[in-house]
Design a protein around this motif. Sequence first.
Motif, PDB file in Angstrom:
ATOM      1  N   VAL A  59      33.313  66.125  32.420  1.00 16.65           N
ATOM      2  CA  VAL A  59      33.909  67.753  32.549  1.00 16.65           C
ATOM      3  C   VAL A  59      32.765  68.512  32.833  1.00 16.65           C
ATOM      4  O   VAL A  59      33.106  69.363  33.739  1.00 16.65           O
ATOM      5  CB  VAL A  59      34.618  68.054  31.149  1.00 16.65           C
ATOM      6  CG1 VAL A  59      34.888  69.636  31.173  1.00 16.65           C
ATOM      7  CG2 VAL A  59      35.758  67.333  31.071  1.00 16.65           C
ATOM      8  N   ARG A  60      31.544  68.433  32.296  1.00 15.99           N
ATOM      9  CA  ARG A  60      30.612  69.314  32.605  1.00 15.99           C
ATOM     10  C   ARG A  60      30.153  69.188  34.059  1.00 15.99           C
ATOM     11  O   ARG A  60      29.848  70.187  34.846  1.00 15.99           O
ATOM     12  CB  ARG A  60      29.260  69.336  31.937  1.00 15.99           C
ATOM     13  CG  ARG A  60      29.597  69.733  30.213  1.00 15.99           C
ATOM     14  CD  ARG A  60      28.528  69.904  29.383  1.00 15.99           C
ATOM     15  NE  ARG A  60      27.631  71.136  30.190  1.00 15.99           N
ATOM     16  CZ  ARG A  60      27.268  72.136  29.194  1.00 15.99           C
ATOM     17  NH1 ARG A  60      27.329  72.012  27.921  1.00 15.99           N
ATOM     18  NH2 ARG A  60      26.846  73.188  29.739  1.00 15.99           N
TER      19      ARG A  60
ATOM     20  N   ALA B 291      32.050  68.088  36.424  1.00 14.04           N
ATOM     21  CA  ALA B 291      33.029  68.465  37.439  1.00 14.04           C
ATOM     22  C   ALA B 291      32.809  70.013  37.575  1.00 14.04           C
ATOM     23  O   ALA B 291      32.915  70.708  38.484  1.00 14.04           O
ATOM     24  CB  ALA B 291      34.308  67.982  36.926  1.00 14.04           C
ATOM     25  N   GLY B 292      32.553  70.735  36.334  1.00 12.80           N
ATOM     26  CA  GLY B 292      32.445  72.074  36.183  1.00 12.80           C
ATOM     27  C   GLY B 292      31.202  72.400  36.982  1.00 12.80           C
ATOM     28  O   GLY B 292      31.324  73.621  37.816  1.00 12.80           O
TER      29      GLY B 292
ATOM     30  N   LEU C  54      32.243  72.405  40.846  1.00 10.01           N
ATOM     31  CA  LEU C  54      33.170  73.269  41.068  1.00 10.01           C
ATOM     32  C   LEU C  54      32.337  74.773  41.195  1.00 10.01           C
ATOM     33  O   LEU C  54      32.677  75.605  41.883  1.00 10.01           O
ATOM     34  CB  LEU C  54      34.124  73.283  40.074  1.00 10.01           C
ATOM     35  CG  LEU C  54      35.500  72.652  40.113  1.00 10.01           C
ATOM     36  CD1 LEU C  54      36.221  72.754  38.704  1.00 10.01           C
ATOM     37  CD2 LEU C  54      36.052  72.813  41.372  1.00 10.01           C
TER      38      LEU C  54
END
Lengths: 540, 741
Positions: B705-706, B708-709, B712
């Motif tokens: 998630v990090r 991907a963050g 992004l």
Amino acid sequence: MLEGYYKLLDQNTRHLLLIVPELLVTAGFLLGLIFDCIAPEERRKSTAYICLLFLVAAMWVNVTDWNTFVHEKPRLELKRVEIPKDPSRPVVWEAKPVQSMRSDTLFTGMVARDTYGMYFKFVILLGTAVSLLMALNAKELAGNHRGEFFLLLTATCLGGMFLCSATNLLMIYLSLETLSILSYAMAGYLRQDRKSAEAGIKYAIYGAMASGVMIFGMSYLYGLTGSLNLTGPDGVVAKWFELRATAAPSMQGAYLAVLAMVFVGLLYKIAAAPFHYWSPDVYEGAPTTATGFFSVVPKAAGFAVLVRVLVEFFPIGSTAGFGYHHSKMEVALGAIAIVTMTLGNLAALGQSNAKRMLAYSSVAHAGYMVAGLSMLDDGRGPAAVLYYLLVYLFMNLGAFMVLVALENFRGSCDLKDLKGAIRREPMLATTLVIFLFSLTGLPPLAGFTGKYLIMVKLAERGNWLMVLVIGLNSVISLYYYMRIAKAVAIDPPEAAATTSEPTPAVFGFLAAGKVAALVLLFVYFKPVYDLCMSVVDPLR
Amino acid sequence: MEFLKDILPEWITAADKFRPVYANGLFLIPLLPLLGFLTNAVSRGKLSAGVSGAVASIAAFLSFVWAYLCFASCAGPLASVDAMGGIHPAMKTVPLHAVYGTWIEAGGFKCSFGLMMDQLSGVMCLVTGVRTLIHIYSMGYMAHDKSVARYFSYLNLFLFSMLVLILGDNLILTFVGWEGVGLCSYLLIGFWYEDGEKAAAGMKAFVFNRVGDLGFILGIFTLVAAFGTADYIATTGKIGTYTKPVVGPRKVIEVDEAAPEGKRERLVVVMPDHPGLLDYAEGLSMVSTADSMAKLPLGYKADRGNFDLSGTMGPKVFPAGWTFKFAITLACLMLFIGACGKSAQLPLYAWLPDAMAGPTPVSALIHAATMVTAGVYMVVRMAPFYVMAPDALEVVAVVGACTALFAALIGLTQTDIKKVLAYSTVSQLGYMFLGAGVGAFALAIFHVVTHAFFKALLFLCSGSVIHAMSGEQDMTKMGGLRKYLPVTYWTMLIGSIALAGIFPFAGWWSKDAILANVLAKAEHDSMYWILYLMGCVGAFCTAFYSFRLIGLTFFGECRASDEVKHHIHESPPSMTVPLMVLAVFAVISGWWLHADLVTFLFIGKEAVQNAENEHVHHLNLLITSAAALGGVIAACLIYIKGGKIPKPAQTRNPLVRLSFNKFYLEWFYDHVVTGVFAIFAEALHLFVDVLIIDFLIVNGVGKLVRGAGGALRRTQSGLINVYATGILVGALVVLFYLLRG
């Protein structure tokens, strides 16, 4: 000829009496403007009080209006009964007595007078009034020109109010622009601050782009239907249905595409992906007060018009006959919702500035709400969105408000500057943690109920994928919300206070009020939700 | 129970007139202790010991008084009831019932905040009246403790939970009280939490209760799934405060026009609107005989009357082919597991003796007046279901008899004065379940009542002894206290006689009646002979250990050290007065209540008829009296006359060792059960926690998630052209999707 004109004039004049809240806000704005020009510099703070007074008055009139409106007698209304597949047969209309509250269209169809609009006007007025109080006590706005900011807020509110009840393409466009252009000014309000100026410019550029696409779509709609009014037997919606019923199958998509262009403008306003790009930059650069305001009031107005237009074109509950397009639109909105919330939450993870984090989080929240809109089989999806907006007003504005208060003595919203703020402001910092809990969706706060209502509706439709996505997103959001909470409440302070001025008491009162509202909305969600249902119901 | 009414002036009990007042005011009964709790909790440390004790005691007392008034108003049948066409058959009088608001509403299931007082909950409320005396006693006992306010706030919270448990008008509210009682017992047992052993005892109580609670929850789920409601009795459906008395299910003769001549009249069961669980139980027993019950499928819908269970979840949740009988038996067994946890029955008894770690008044409160009787209360409350599940009832009887004997045997050799009493409580609870298991539900409650008086008395006496002995609890170091503590001696002697079951003291009336019922049952089913025998041996042991306790404590030479001896003194009046009050009740309560209480409680009638069998009665009288007297005489000979001082820790006698070490059952728990669980837990820890949760989910997903963050974030470059491209691409994708057809 002239007689018809006089008749119209007479009618419009009488209709003026039915938009008293808007008139009051206009009066407040004008009086404030005059006062701000003539008053000596040290008294200009009072501009805010004038605006506030009129906003509260408008809120009161709005509520009493609602009351009288609901108790008016039922009237006859024309309803589409059936749209035949065979073009040679006429569309069947039927006059029915309706308990409905939407038959009042004012100013020859420009705006509607209905509880739906009144609900949103209430939300907008409340949001603006709270933002005004925030602006009044925000240090970043201090200076000789702060009166302008109050006036900008009030005027934006006016645009929002008209947007909530607009039922005419031009009216929608005009009020949307009123809302937007004033927002640009607010975003770039801190002229000396480069970031603020950048925010203003960026906001304006994307706004222009989105409105361009939207008005392009609107011109198509006008060209197709020959009307600007959405409702009524000759309105855009009725004509659009008639045309589409007779169109060739290969052209069906084109009718949707035209609508999609209109929706671009509206989705831009609520910062749904992929039209969200502006929001983090704007939210970060704009003054914190303005950010709080942007994340609530224009968003509520945007949702108001989005839901209204959406429901006009995709009538709730009447999936028979339009099932195909309904499901298509539902899938599109669902996809947008998933992308919006996931993008917003993932991007928020790595931020080190609380304001930017909350900016992304507000993108994510728009995603949750769009998820509620992706179910048009009955009114419960949209009603859940209405409920969510009210809750969101309290929790998001609350979080921003505490940030303003903390920023007042810490100088910035960077997490490292906010560390240990609880030592200085124990009560406000505690309420901030509560707001963050509510934003995450933890009981016993209304943020939970909002998400719950949307998820229940999704689950009933069997849309478990989206339930799962919302659940996972809530977990992700917990992480970054708790980073703020940890910085504020647990970490030892690093930065020294930049000022020893005491925090104004009004922040404490407002924060306590919002926490109380969140708890009450959690406990008594049923009456509020029923109200939302009753508000959405007449839109069918 | 008319006498409860008779001692009040008539204007108070003008029942019909004041019913709404009492019904609406039911909430005051739990509210007062709650207020007491809040007062003490909020002002912690700022009130003096006396004031916080007084606040707690007054709250408890007022609550008792109000409960008494409410009870008196619903104790007698109402004149106006007949006009309504009958009364709830499961309850011989009309309960006070108030619904204060909706609590849970999800799907078709609805649960409200409602309180109900019928005979059963009324009697239980009055039993907790002993609490007031315990509060007063605590003021003396805890006077020197440094956190008195905390103590009294817990005590009041305990009462509040117990009253919610008793008065709740549905299983779920009862469960809330049930959990609250569990929490408070944890807090109170571990009250002196600086002592690791005492804190551990609190945890032990909590963990054992948790096992039982799981069963309780499953039982609730089963019933809710099968019947679609958790309410006990019908509500009027409207949420107001006071709900009118509801007519229960009743049989109506209906004329069937279409039927052939001669069969035109038929029996139809009419259910009230929104029936509760007990209504359904009653209705089921009306629509079916024992044989047809076994065939009634879940989701049954009678063709007449509104006996409609077709909307419940039963058929969906349970495997096809399950009948009501099966579901009810399952639910009853599950509920009984819950009762085992709370009422310390085998195999979940082990927490209760350890619970002696708490202050002595707490032991009295837990053992006599409140917590442990909750299990009995719940089983009796659900009696209409247990009656329909004879298999489950048999299990209750067997577990009860085993516990009664098992704990009594352990009690024979313990040397800690409170431990003896603790095992005695476990044993007496066993008798209560034995009574319930043979269908004598009313007698079980009768035993709860008498036991409450004499066991509270015994605990408070032991507290007085311990107080005098500067905290010493080992009986081998006491002796000869008779002359130092005369009041304590006499009251404790009365309590012991009552416990031993000597006529005409309280214990005799209830225990004897229970055993008489077992004997009556044994005439039909030989298995009950064994249970009866176990009960009688248990009775002998009970008499023996209670007089062993008296002998070791009060007779012979004083074996305490000189220093302790120097300090021995009779307790202050705040402690001795409650003792005397309780002693009076320990003498008279059995004789006083035996005629009324049993007929008064529902279903009791049947049980009494059993016991009224003359031949059985006389035989039983002979056997139990012989057992009790034999125990007393044996103990007197050995410990008073013989002056024997037991040293069970050093003895080589295998039987004594077995008893002293609690049959090694706790050793088994500590080593075998815990070991198996530990291995299982370790495996789960490695597989689920370390591998799946930590490695894959928390760290893996977190990193993902990090990452991907981060990716992004790079798209959010701040460059206008990048944004515009993004918007354009997004819009095109949506357009393409819509245009595709």
